[in-house]
Enzyme design. Structure first.
Site, PDB file in Angstrom:
ATOM      1  CE1 TYR A  88      63.313  74.695  36.163  1.00  0.00           C
ATOM      2  CE2 TYR A  88      64.298  72.666  37.034  1.00  0.00           C
ATOM      3  CZ  TYR A  88      64.028  73.607  36.304  1.00  0.00           C
ATOM      4  OH  TYR A  88      64.743  73.400  35.016  1.00  0.00           O
ATOM      5  CB  SER A  89      59.571  73.987  43.964  1.00  0.00           C
ATOM      6  OG  SER A  89      60.812  73.088  43.932  1.00  0.00           O
ATOM      7  CD  GLU A 115      69.276  73.777  41.553  1.00  0.00           C
ATOM      8  OE1 GLU A 115      69.032  74.706  42.422  1.00  0.00           O
ATOM      9  OE2 GLU A 115      68.404  73.109  40.787  1.00  0.00           O
TER      10      GLU A 115
END
Length: 390
Positions: free
Chosen positions: A128-129, A244
């Site tokens: 993701y990041s 999450e």
């Protein structure tokens, strides 16, 4: 089958099949192709639970899950807690990508990916990041360009937990640079052994290197690895974040009793007629335990209120915020209890439990960041739960 009958069946099976060391050690595994089992009973426990589908109790039986109702899942967790059984399996497969594939994937994708997760054969990591896209995740620039029946992926991800041990990655990529930044994102999965994938671990202040930076250089993946529709990645990605956050906050977790906080306090601060000797410390421990109990009751209530859906709501931000803040409070209190015994890093002057507590305290500082910062969660709660104006 009635819940009473199911409880009796689960209790009998657990008593007969849970290995002795899985009732005391706190050992668990994330599975995967690269795993090494130092304790053979860890693998035995995983295999036995996976055979019944109880590593993923509520997943459909057709995908190797247990097919249990939420009430049956709760009973199973209670019976595991009764014998202090450790969770047979952990990781992103069970708590994040598995539920997302169940919700957004095709039946073929479910058949391909879910059974290996249940059996602990594949370990997953999250892409993701990026170095330039953290809290503003929609600003990501990692791209996937179409080339016939394939996507060609270029870019990098950062803070990819366990990437150096993972077999597959689920990844947000930009497939349309002309669309708005939210609508141009797609959600893909692929093998970490694909040519062009490079992983570089990042050492943390706790001394571990569970975070990594991951680079993609012309990585080719089949288009069938797209989860959901092209441009639907933001929708899939947000839902996965809810899964999450629920997991990070402790919702649905099987808790194993190893050594309680009050027992540790009695050991280090002294005991007076069965109570923690220090009045102030005793009150702080009581307050924490009361908050823990109220939190677990709130989790259970939310389960009961969501009987007809498996998907988390925006309450996942509450669970993530309170659960992680509570864990950091617990770790701070543990350090106060240990005193100078909690200052060790290595050496013969400290035992393994003390060293583990020190590193656990340092690791807990990431709780307020991972899965979305505490500040982001408070904004979501204000807007989506409390209905406050922007």
């Amino acid at each position: 089958m009635s819940l009473t009958a199911f409880r009796e069946e689960a209790r009998s099976w657990l008593d007969q099949n849970c290995p002795p060391t899985m009732r005391s050690s706190g050992s668990y595994t994330s599975g995967g192709r690269k795993v090494r089992y130092h304790n053979p009973e860890t693998k035995t426990w995983l295999d036995r639970m996976a055979e019944r589908g109880w590593t993923a109790p509520t997943w459909p039986r057709e995908y190797s899950g247990g097919g249990l109702s939420k009430d049956e899942e709760r009973v199973l967790a209670e019976e595991m807690a009764r014998i202090n059984a450790s969770a047979p399996l952990s990781g992103h497969g069970l708590t994040m990508i598995g539920p997302a594939i169940l919700e957004f994937g095709t039946s073929e994708q479910c058949s391909e990916h879910l059974p290996p997760i249940v059996r602990g054969e594949i370990r997953w990591c999250q892409g993701y990041s990026e170095p330039g896209a953290g809290s503003d995740l929609a600003g990501l620039q990692c791209r996937a360009d179409e080339d016939g029946d394939e996507f060609v992926i270029n870019g990098s991800k950062i803070w990819t937990s366990g990437a150096d041990q993972a077999d597959w990655i689920f990844c947000l990529v930009r497939t349309d640079f002309d669309a708005s930044k939210h609508e141009g994102i797609s959600f893909v999965v692929f093998d970490m052994d694909s040519p062009g994938v490079t992983v570089s671990p990042i050492e943390l202040i706790s001394g571990s290197s569970e975070f990594c930076q991951t680079f993609f250089d012309n990585v080719r993946i089949p288009k069938r690895n797209l989860i959901g529709e092209p441009g639907q990645g933001w929708t899939v990605g947000k839902r996965l974040l809810q899964y999450e956050r629920s997991s990070i906050g402790g919702r649905g977790a099987t808790r194993q009793r190893v050594v309680t906080l009050d027992e540790t306090a009695k050991q280090y601060a002294g005991e007076d007629k069965g109570k923690i000797a220090d009045d102030d410390l005793r009150q702080r421990v009581i307050n924490l335990l009361q908050d823990d109990r109220a939190y677990q009751l709130t989790i259970r209530r939310s389960y009961e209120e969501a009987q007809n859906t498996q998907a988390p709501s925006f309450l996942s931000s509450f669970f993530k915020y309170f659960g992680t803040e509570q864990n950091m409070t617990r770790q701070d209190l543990l350090m106060d209890i240990l005193g100078t015994s909690g200052l060790g890093w290595k050496g013969s002057g400290f035992d393994g439990s003390q060293l583990g507590s020190t590193r656990g305290w340092l690791r807990s500082k990431a709780n307020s960041i991972e899965g979305g910062t505490s500040e982001v969660q408070l904004n979501i709660i204000a807007k989506r739960v409390l209905g406050l104006p922007d």
